[in-house]
Motif scaffolding. Structure first.
Motif, PDB file in Angstrom:
ATOM      1  N   SER A  25      -0.437  31.269  31.968  1.00  0.00           N
ATOM      2  CA  SER A  25      -0.791  29.967  31.378  1.00  0.00           C
ATOM      3  C   SER A  25      -0.077  28.844  32.111  1.00  0.00           C
ATOM      4  O   SER A  25      -0.654  27.784  32.355  1.00  0.00           O
ATOM      5  CB  SER A  25      -0.408  29.923  29.900  1.00  0.00           C
ATOM      6  OG  SER A  25      -1.220  30.762  29.147  1.00  0.00           O
ATOM      7  N   GLN A  26       1.179  29.076  32.462  1.00  0.00           N
ATOM      8  CA  GLN A  26       1.955  28.071  33.175  1.00  0.00           C
ATOM      9  C   GLN A  26       1.389  27.810  34.569  1.00  0.00           C
ATOM     10  O   GLN A  26       1.608  26.760  35.148  1.00  0.00           O
ATOM     11  CB  GLN A  26       3.415  28.493  33.262  1.00  0.00           C
ATOM     12  CG  GLN A  26       4.111  28.454  31.923  1.00  0.00           C
ATOM     13  CD  GLN A  26       5.533  28.987  31.983  1.00  0.00           C
ATOM     14  OE1 GLN A  26       6.051  29.340  33.026  1.00  0.00           O
ATOM     15  NE2 GLN A  26       6.174  29.052  30.819  1.00  0.00           N
ATOM     16  N   GLN A  27       0.637  28.793  35.109  1.00  0.00           N
ATOM     17  CA  GLN A  27       0.003  28.629  36.420  1.00  0.00           C
ATOM     18  C   GLN A  27      -1.383  27.995  36.302  1.00  0.00           C
ATOM     19  O   GLN A  27      -2.076  27.824  37.294  1.00  0.00           O
ATOM     20  CB  GLN A  27      -0.105  29.982  37.123  1.00  0.00           C
ATOM     21  CG  GLN A  27       1.229  30.595  37.469  1.00  0.00           C
ATOM     22  CD  GLN A  27       1.077  31.982  38.070  1.00  0.00           C
ATOM     23  OE1 GLN A  27       0.096  32.280  38.729  1.00  0.00           O
ATOM     24  NE2 GLN A  27       2.067  32.828  37.839  1.00  0.00           N
ATOM     25  N   GLY A  28      -1.806  27.672  35.078  1.00  0.00           N
ATOM     26  CA  GLY A  28      -3.065  26.970  34.882  1.00  0.00           C
ATOM     27  C   GLY A  28      -4.236  27.826  34.428  1.00  0.00           C
ATOM     28  O   GLY A  28      -5.337  27.303  34.235  1.00  0.00           O
ATOM     29  N   LEU A  29      -4.040  29.124  34.255  1.00  0.00           N
ATOM     30  CA  LEU A  29      -5.144  29.956  33.778  1.00  0.00           C
ATOM     31  C   LEU A  29      -5.435  29.636  32.325  1.00  0.00           C
ATOM     32  O   LEU A  29      -4.517  29.387  31.540  1.00  0.00           O
ATOM     33  CB  LEU A  29      -4.810  31.439  33.940  1.00  0.00           C
ATOM     34  CG  LEU A  29      -5.154  32.012  35.318  1.00  0.00           C
ATOM     35  CD1 LEU A  29      -4.182  31.528  36.363  1.00  0.00           C
ATOM     36  CD2 LEU A  29      -5.192  33.502  35.271  1.00  0.00           C
TER      37      LEU A  29
END
Length: 125
Positions: A25-29
């Motif tokens: 999530s932190q990587q944008g997924l």
């Protein structure tokens, strides 16, 4: 014992998934799909407990699901057992970026589930 085996650590599925989902999530997924072989009961528990999980493609319990099932915001699908069906799931993504519907189709692929046809009779016998 092999030296690599001493470095292996197992965590409960929910713990490992929560960590992975948070990292990704932190990587944008934004959409998370889990391929599971824990059975339909365990899949439903994961769906209830992990609010960022969007779709679980399950196995192990040999559950034939003709329709997707929604648990919380997570959709569940399974295609039975022993290669009888190929499951095809079409995901509909809403304007908010979440899955708003999952259309599922089971495609027969083995002798017990195929409808007889002239061209296939010889092959099946």
């Amino acid at each position: 014992v092999d030296s690599y085996a001493t470095k292996v650590r197992f965590e409960p599925a929910e713990v490992a998934l929560r960590k992975s989902i948070n990292e990704l999530s932190q990587q944008g997924l934004k959409i998370f799909v889990l391929l599971s072989h824990m059975g339909s009961h365990a899949d439903e528990q994961l769906a209830r407990n992990l609010q960022h999980l969007d779709l679980i493609v399950g196995g192990h319990s040999h559950t034939t699901m003709k329709r997707s099932k929604k648990v919380g915001k997570c959709w569940l699908v399974q295609a039975g057992s022993h290669g009888r069906y190929l499951g095809l799931s079409e995901l509909f993504i809403g304007r908010d970026g979440d899955i708003c519907h999952v259309k599922t189709k089971l495609i027969p692929v083995c002798r017990e589930t195929l409808a007889p046809s002239d061209w296939g009779q010889e092959f099946l016998q």
